[in-house]
Design a protein around this motif. Structure first.
Motif, PDB file in Angstrom:
ATOM      1  N   ARG A  19      -9.529 -19.076  12.061  1.00  0.00           N
ATOM      2  CA  ARG A  19      -9.844 -17.945  11.170  1.00  0.00           C
ATOM      3  C   ARG A  19     -10.246 -18.448   9.782  1.00  0.00           C
ATOM      4  NH1 ARG A  19      -5.674 -12.824  10.887  1.00  0.00           N
ATOM      5  NH2 ARG A  19      -6.854 -11.563   9.400  1.00  0.00           N
ATOM      6  N   ALA A  46       0.831  -1.209   0.000  1.00  0.00           N
ATOM      7  CA  ALA A  46       0.000   0.000   0.000  1.00  0.00           C
ATOM      8  C   ALA A  46       0.867   1.261   0.000  1.00  0.00           C
ATOM      9  CB  ALA A  46      -0.926  -0.012   1.201  1.00  0.00           C
ATOM     10  N   ASP A  86       5.653  -2.333   5.742  1.00  0.00           N
ATOM     11  CA  ASP A  86       4.404  -2.766   6.371  1.00  0.00           C
ATOM     12  C   ASP A  86       4.669  -3.161   7.832  1.00  0.00           C
ATOM     13  OD1 ASP A  86       2.707  -2.126   4.358  1.00  0.00           O
ATOM     14  OD2 ASP A  86       2.555  -4.124   3.507  1.00  0.00           O
ATOM     15  N   HIS A 112      -3.686  -3.245  14.898  1.00  0.00           N
ATOM     16  CA  HIS A 112      -4.725  -2.249  14.576  1.00  0.00           C
ATOM     17  C   HIS A 112      -5.401  -1.785  15.875  1.00  0.00           C
ATOM     18  CE1 HIS A 112      -5.289  -2.465  10.130  1.00  0.00           C
ATOM     19  NE2 HIS A 112      -4.846  -3.695  10.236  1.00  0.00           N
ATOM     20  N   ARG A 124     -14.371  -5.376   9.918  1.00  0.00           N
ATOM     21  CA  ARG A 124     -13.114  -4.928   9.314  1.00  0.00           C
ATOM     22  C   ARG A 124     -13.354  -3.741   8.370  1.00  0.00           C
ATOM     23  NH1 ARG A 124     -11.198 -10.216  10.638  1.00  0.00           N
ATOM     24  NH2 ARG A 124      -9.068  -9.988  11.334  1.00  0.00           N
ATOM     25  N   TYR A 172      -3.712   0.918   5.300  1.00  0.00           N
ATOM     26  CA  TYR A 172      -4.862   0.605   6.152  1.00  0.00           C
ATOM     27  C   TYR A 172      -4.304   0.293   7.522  1.00  0.00           C
ATOM     28  CZ  TYR A 172      -7.746  -3.372   7.982  1.00  0.00           C
ATOM     29  OH  TYR A 172      -8.443  -4.274   8.744  1.00  0.00           O
ATOM     30  N   SER A 191      -9.748 -10.693   6.229  1.00  0.00           N
ATOM     31  CA  SER A 191      -8.571  -9.866   6.522  1.00  0.00           C
ATOM     32  C   SER A 191      -8.725  -8.610   5.680  1.00  0.00           C
ATOM     33  CB  SER A 191      -7.284 -10.607   6.144  1.00  0.00           C
ATOM     34  OG  SER A 191      -6.168  -9.765   6.382  1.00  0.00           O
ATOM     35  N   GLY A 192      -8.712  -7.457   6.338  1.00  0.00           N
ATOM     36  CA  GLY A 192      -9.026  -6.212   5.635  1.00  0.00           C
ATOM     37  C   GLY A 192      -8.285  -6.068   4.312  1.00  0.00           C
ATOM     38  N   SER A 193      -6.949  -6.179   4.381  1.00  0.00           N
ATOM     39  CA  SER A 193      -6.166  -5.911   3.172  1.00  0.00           C
ATOM     40  C   SER A 193      -6.412  -6.969   2.084  1.00  0.00           C
ATOM     41  CB  SER A 193      -4.682  -5.816   3.498  1.00  0.00           C
ATOM     42  OG  SER A 193      -4.277  -6.951   4.223  1.00  0.00           O
ATOM     43  N   SER A 249      -1.026  -8.162  12.723  1.00  0.00           N
ATOM     44  CA  SER A 249      -1.686  -6.913  12.315  1.00  0.00           C
ATOM     45  C   SER A 249      -3.018  -6.693  13.027  1.00  0.00           C
ATOM     46  CB  SER A 249      -1.967  -6.863  10.826  1.00  0.00           C
ATOM     47  OG  SER A 249      -1.003  -7.470  10.099  1.00  0.00           O
ATOM     48  N   THR A 250      -3.814  -7.759  13.188  1.00  0.00           N
ATOM     49  CA  THR A 250      -5.142  -7.583  13.794  1.00  0.00           C
ATOM     50  C   THR A 250      -5.002  -6.974  15.189  1.00  0.00           C
ATOM     51  OG1 THR A 250      -5.957  -9.429  12.509  1.00  0.00           O
ATOM     52  CG2 THR A 250      -7.295  -8.781  14.399  1.00  0.00           C
ATOM     53  N   LYS A 260      -9.271   0.466  12.456  1.00  0.00           N
ATOM     54  CA  LYS A 260     -10.609   0.055  11.977  1.00  0.00           C
ATOM     55  C   LYS A 260     -11.679   0.867  12.674  1.00  0.00           C
ATOM     56  CE  LYS A 260      -8.740  -4.548  11.694  1.00  0.00           C
ATOM     57  NZ  LYS A 260      -8.638  -5.867  12.199  1.00  0.00           N
ATOM     58  N   ARG A 301      -8.045  -5.918  -1.176  1.00  0.00           N
ATOM     59  CA  ARG A 301      -7.252  -5.296  -2.255  1.00  0.00           C
ATOM     60  C   ARG A 301      -6.547  -6.351  -3.099  1.00  0.00           C
ATOM     61  NH1 ARG A 301      -4.531  -1.595   1.829  1.00  0.00           N
ATOM     62  NH2 ARG A 301      -2.927  -3.140   1.413  1.00  0.00           N
TER      63      ARG A 301
HETATM   64  C1  DP6 Z   1       0.366  -2.770   7.612  1.00  0.00           C
HETATM   65  O1  DP6 Z   1      -5.200  -6.602   6.623  1.00  0.00           O
HETATM   66  O2  DP6 Z   1      -3.394  -7.731   7.963  1.00  0.00           O
HETATM   67  O3  DP6 Z   1      -0.203  -4.271   5.851  1.00  0.00           O
HETATM   68  O4  DP6 Z   1      -7.779  -6.763   8.793  1.00  0.00           O
HETATM   69  O5  DP6 Z   1      -6.736  -7.353  10.955  1.00  0.00           O
HETATM   70  O6  DP6 Z   1      -6.375  -8.818   8.958  1.00  0.00           O
HETATM   71  P1  DP6 Z   1      -6.605  -7.406   9.467  1.00  0.00           P
HETATM   72  O7  DP6 Z   1      -5.303  -6.563   9.128  1.00  0.00           O
HETATM   73  P2  DP6 Z   1      -4.373  -6.613   7.841  1.00  0.00           P
HETATM   74  O8  DP6 Z   1      -3.592  -5.220   7.993  1.00  0.00           O
HETATM   75  C2  DP6 Z   1      -2.615  -4.865   7.050  1.00  0.00           C
HETATM   76  C3  DP6 Z   1      -1.915  -3.648   7.454  1.00  0.00           C
HETATM   77  C4  DP6 Z   1      -0.717  -3.218   6.627  1.00  0.00           C
HETATM   78  C5  DP6 Z   1      -1.075  -2.019   5.766  1.00  0.00           C
HETATM   79  C6  DP6 Z   1      -1.786  -2.276   4.464  1.00  0.00           C
HETATM   80  O9  DP6 Z   1      -1.545  -3.295   3.799  1.00  0.00           O
HETATM   81  O10 DP6 Z   1      -2.574  -1.399   4.070  1.00  0.00           O
END
Ligand code: DP6
Length: 325
Positions: free
Chosen positions: A70, A12, A278, A192, A25, A16, A137-139, A188-189, A19, A142
């Motif tokens: 998960r 990215a 990251d 955040h 997410r 991200y 997983s949020g990312s 990451s979870t 949250k 993408r």
């Molecule tokens: C630092 O998508 O791994 O890579 O939604 O809790 O699974 P969860 O988190 P995740 O967070 C990634 C964060 C990052 C920044 C990014 O890729 O945007």
């Protein structure tokens, strides 16, 4: 039915991190990324009534019971949509080390989403696959569309990623410099959630949101200097939030800092190269393909590198014919 999918991690430019709704997410800010053609997951999913429970394994890697849960939770989401109760066997493999800040959960859950949906014969549009992947997983949302992606923060039904430009739009490179393949100390979870307490949390979200139109414009104009500068700005702001979380999360090591300083020096000496990082100590170097050899040559003087992965923008997550079992 058995299906196999391949999906790519992303890096990215605007990240991200934070949250507004943990269960769904939903991100605090929109993010913009490029997918990475050499950092991918391949996942085979087989739903069959001969399985009495769900099985998950990751080829050549250990998986914790938390990770298995998960995956099962995500299979449940897809089973609910398809209205079936069949158990599944899931085998996955990554082309790159997991949990080192190279977002293997993103490519992993994107591949799982595409393979499991197809194995249950669901005909989902890219938008719906992206929403579904986001819940795991949020990312991962993408990792569904190709090339250069934007994930609009949005609400539950309109928080998804789509492609701004196809993979062949711009020959940008992400040179991933790996210093360690060890698993990161804070996932990451969890990261955040801890970040909410940083005094810089909200100001970084505002800055990231303000930078979105400029990032879109830099991509439209293929303005590499602006894209690189924005990527460094948001990366440093995100790590400032991480470092001031309670408890603090320090993903960097001395090698990370040394390479950041070298990148500044290389730029001063005329090589257009930028960094982003990251949730881990490894460094992504962004450059245009014309500068690849110069960057690789300079990296020869950097100590303690265990691996280098040179990535181009990647295709969308897609089904493939070679099953893993
Ligand atoms: C630092 O998508 O791994 O890579 O939604 O809790 O699974 P969860 O988190 P995740 O967070 C990634 C964060 C990052 C920044 C990014 O890729 O945007």
């Amino acid at each position: 039915m058995k299906k196999t999918a391949k999906a790519f991690a992303t890096i990215a430019f605007i990240k991200y991190w934070g949250k507004k709704n943990e269960a769904l997410r939903l991100p605090q800010n929109s993010s913009i990324s490029m997918s990475l053609d050499r950092c991918f997951s391949i996942t085979t999913v087989d739903f069959d009534n001969r399985y009495k429970k769900d099985y998950f394994s990751l080829e050549n890697e250990m998986v914790s019971s938390k990770e298995i849960d998960r995956v099962i939770k995500h299979l449940d989401r897809i089973r609910n949509i398809a209205k079936v109760k069949l158990c599944a066997k899931v085998v996955s493999k990554n082309s790159f080390p997991k949990s080192t800040g190279a977002a293997s959960s993103a490519s992993g859950f994107a591949a799982l989403t595409v393979a499991a949906a197809a194995a249950l014969n669901l005909k989902l549009a890219e938008k719906d696959l992206s929403i579904l992947a986001r819940l795991a997983s949020g990312s991962a949302c993408r990792s569904i569309p190709e090339g250069f992606q934007i994930w609009q923060a949005g609400n539950n039904n309109n928080s998804y990623a789509y492609s701004l430009h196809p993979a062949n739009y711009w020959d940008l490179l992400d040179i991933l410099v790996i210093f360690t393949k060890e698993i990161k100390p804070v996932g990451s979870t969890e990261g955040h959630a801890l970040s909410r307490k940083s005094p810089f949390y909200l100001s970084r979200i505002k800055q990231a949101t303000d930078l979105i139109p400029q990032t879109v414009k830099a991509l439209v104009n293929k303005d590499f200097a602006t894209l690189g500068q924005i990527s460094e700005q948001d990366c440093l702001a995100m790590h400032a939030v991480m470092m001031t979380s309670q408890p603090p999360i320090i993903y960097w090591t001395g090698y990370t800092v040394d390479l950041i300083r070298k990148v500044y020096f290389w730029r001063q000496s005329g090589i257009p190269v930028y960094f982003t990082i990251d949730a881990g100590p490894n460094v992504h170097l962004l450059c245009q393909s014309t500068d690849k050899e110069k960057v690789l040559n300079n990296l020869k003087s950097v100590k303690s590198i265990v691996d280098i992965i040179i990535n181009k923008p990647a295709p969308e997550a897609h089904l493939i014919n070679n099953h893993l079992f």
